[in-house]
Design a protein around this motif. Sequence first.
Motif, PDB file in Angstrom:
ATOM      1  N   ARG A 139       0.851  -1.184   0.000  1.00  0.00           N
ATOM      2  CA  ARG A 139       0.000   0.000   0.000  1.00  0.00           C
ATOM      3  C   ARG A 139       0.890   1.238   0.000  1.00  0.00           C
ATOM      4  O   ARG A 139       1.296   1.728   1.062  1.00  0.00           O
ATOM      5  CB  ARG A 139      -0.897   0.001   1.242  1.00  0.00           C
ATOM      6  N   PRO A 140       1.235   1.749  -1.170  1.00  0.00           N
ATOM      7  CA  PRO A 140       2.092   2.939  -1.197  1.00  0.00           C
ATOM      8  C   PRO A 140       1.327   4.186  -0.779  1.00  0.00           C
ATOM      9  O   PRO A 140       0.187   4.407  -1.202  1.00  0.00           O
ATOM     10  CB  PRO A 140       2.522   3.021  -2.664  1.00  0.00           C
ATOM     11  N   CYS A 141       1.940   5.004   0.068  1.00  0.00           N
ATOM     12  CA  CYS A 141       1.350   6.289   0.406  1.00  0.00           C
ATOM     13  C   CYS A 141       1.385   7.200  -0.824  1.00  0.00           C
ATOM     14  O   CYS A 141       1.727   6.763  -1.917  1.00  0.00           O
ATOM     15  CB  CYS A 141       2.111   6.899   1.591  1.00  0.00           C
ATOM     16  N   TYR A 142       1.015   8.447  -0.659  1.00  0.00           N
ATOM     17  CA  TYR A 142       0.899   9.393  -1.768  1.00  0.00           C
ATOM     18  C   TYR A 142       2.233   9.475  -2.509  1.00  0.00           C
ATOM     19  O   TYR A 142       3.222   9.972  -1.981  1.00  0.00           O
ATOM     20  CB  TYR A 142       0.492  10.761  -1.232  1.00  0.00           C
ATOM     21  N   VAL A 143       2.262   8.966  -3.738  1.00  0.00           N
ATOM     22  CA  VAL A 143       3.517   8.811  -4.473  1.00  0.00           C
ATOM     23  C   VAL A 143       3.951  10.146  -5.070  1.00  0.00           C
ATOM     24  O   VAL A 143       3.170  10.828  -5.738  1.00  0.00           O
ATOM     25  CB  VAL A 143       3.378   7.752  -5.580  1.00  0.00           C
ATOM     26  N   ILE A 144       5.210  10.485  -4.832  1.00  0.00           N
ATOM     27  CA  ILE A 144       5.819  11.668  -5.440  1.00  0.00           C
ATOM     28  C   ILE A 144       6.953  11.202  -6.340  1.00  0.00           C
ATOM     29  O   ILE A 144       7.904  10.559  -5.887  1.00  0.00           O
ATOM     30  CB  ILE A 144       6.329  12.644  -4.363  1.00  0.00           C
ATOM     31  N   ALA A 145       6.830  11.502  -7.630  1.00  0.00           N
ATOM     32  CA  ALA A 145       7.846  11.123  -8.612  1.00  0.00           C
ATOM     33  C   ALA A 145       9.021  12.093  -8.534  1.00  0.00           C
ATOM     34  O   ALA A 145       8.872  13.236  -8.087  1.00  0.00           O
ATOM     35  CB  ALA A 145       7.240  11.132 -10.010  1.00  0.00           C
ATOM     36  N   PHE A 187       2.556  -1.506   4.286  1.00  0.00           N
ATOM     37  CA  PHE A 187       2.504  -0.079   4.008  1.00  0.00           C
ATOM     38  C   PHE A 187       3.888   0.364   3.564  1.00  0.00           C
ATOM     39  O   PHE A 187       4.903  -0.074   4.122  1.00  0.00           O
ATOM     40  CB  PHE A 187       2.087   0.722   5.246  1.00  0.00           C
ATOM     41  N   VAL A 188       3.923   1.239   2.558  1.00  0.00           N
ATOM     42  CA  VAL A 188       5.183   1.773   2.058  1.00  0.00           C
ATOM     43  C   VAL A 188       5.081   3.293   2.104  1.00  0.00           C
ATOM     44  O   VAL A 188       4.377   3.903   1.290  1.00  0.00           O
ATOM     45  CB  VAL A 188       5.476   1.288   0.621  1.00  0.00           C
ATOM     46  N   GLY A 189       5.734   3.897   3.067  1.00  0.00           N
ATOM     47  CA  GLY A 189       5.638   5.336   3.233  1.00  0.00           C
ATOM     48  C   GLY A 189       6.919   5.922   3.773  1.00  0.00           C
ATOM     49  O   GLY A 189       7.814   5.207   4.242  1.00  0.00           O
ATOM     50  N   ALA A 190       7.014   7.244   3.707  1.00  0.00           N
ATOM     51  CA  ALA A 190       8.175   7.956   4.218  1.00  0.00           C
ATOM     52  C   ALA A 190       8.221   7.877   5.743  1.00  0.00           C
ATOM     53  O   ALA A 190       7.232   7.533   6.397  1.00  0.00           O
ATOM     54  CB  ALA A 190       8.134   9.411   3.764  1.00  0.00           C
ATOM     55  N   ASP A 191       9.361   8.238   6.287  1.00  0.00           N
ATOM     56  CA  ASP A 191       9.531   8.229   7.738  1.00  0.00           C
ATOM     57  C   ASP A 191       8.905   9.448   8.406  1.00  0.00           C
ATOM     58  O   ASP A 191       8.840   9.502   9.635  1.00  0.00           O
ATOM     59  CB  ASP A 191      11.020   8.190   8.104  1.00  0.00           C
ATOM     60  N   ASN A 192       8.477  10.421   7.607  1.00  0.00           N
ATOM     61  CA  ASN A 192       7.903  11.631   8.180  1.00  0.00           C
ATOM     62  C   ASN A 192       6.646  12.030   7.416  1.00  0.00           C
ATOM     63  O   ASN A 192       6.309  11.431   6.382  1.00  0.00           O
ATOM     64  CB  ASN A 192       8.926  12.778   8.167  1.00  0.00           C
TER      65      ASN A 192
END
Length: 313
Positions: free
Chosen positions: A173-179, A238-243
């Motif tokens: 489940r990727p969080c909001y992806v930023i390319a 879940f796949v997301g940034a640390d912040n």
Amino acid sequence: MSRILVTGGAGRLGRTLVAGLAAAGHDLVSVDRQVSDAPELAGVEQVAADLGAPGAAADAIAQTRPDALIHLAAIAVPFSAPEDVIMRANAGLAVSVMGAAAAAGVGRIVAASSPTVLGYGAPTGWTPERLPLDEDTPPLPWNAYALSKLIIEQSIGMLRRQTGDAVRYAAFRPCYVIAPEEWAGAPTQQGHTVRERLDDPALSAPALFNYVDARDVSRFADTLLAAMGDIPNGEVFFVGADNALAREPLCDLLPRFHPGTARAAAELTGTAPAFSNAKARRLLGWRPQHAWRDELGERVAVSASPRQENRLD
């Protein structure tokens, strides 16, 4: 080295994921509706196919003979099409593509789900029992997009009951992806720049201020594929940034935009995000390498409690 077929490989996430896996030494095949001239796909084998057509998925897999499959192809934005269209497209594609891969003996099958399966933003209200959210949080989808993603996860369970451990499955489940180009000012998926989303918290509030760099998703996919034989079959991550994608702590921001979250959000001090990536770190040893403050050159401007200091970038 693996031969990996990526459906939706010409999309926003797909291009970066394919390029990253190719750079890691894998043999990549991108399948999308049309062959793309995106620079990230230069030198990558591409197959043009409408995977929704009868037999198209099986034909593409028979033609390319992959060792592993990553299924990204889907209508990617909630409410961007009629609800019944989103449901048929996303759920139908997943069953067709993953089913064809399993029948062909592809040994590793990974599918992209979405954090939206948890149901935040529901018109009737949403009150989480606890934060941060993780893989044990019960799914409560309230729209066709979220429900279709949950069906993708459940389709993995269905196929696993058919094949057993002869095929290894996982969902993420990727969080909001930023390319990568979006850090430099290109529009994000909703049409705003990253800085605009930071300047106006109302723009990031629907996604609970979460994000992930597409390059980190690519690294996650590489790490996951290597580990699938050693972790339980059918895991969800879940796949997301640390912040969080915010200049203020979420303990202040979330209650402002999501009434009823104040008690649970009290834990989200400092730069802590609303979604936990702890499971991916624990089972896979993966951790994101990209943070918005580094990409935009902004220093940390929020205070953190001692228990959160190790999460600052």
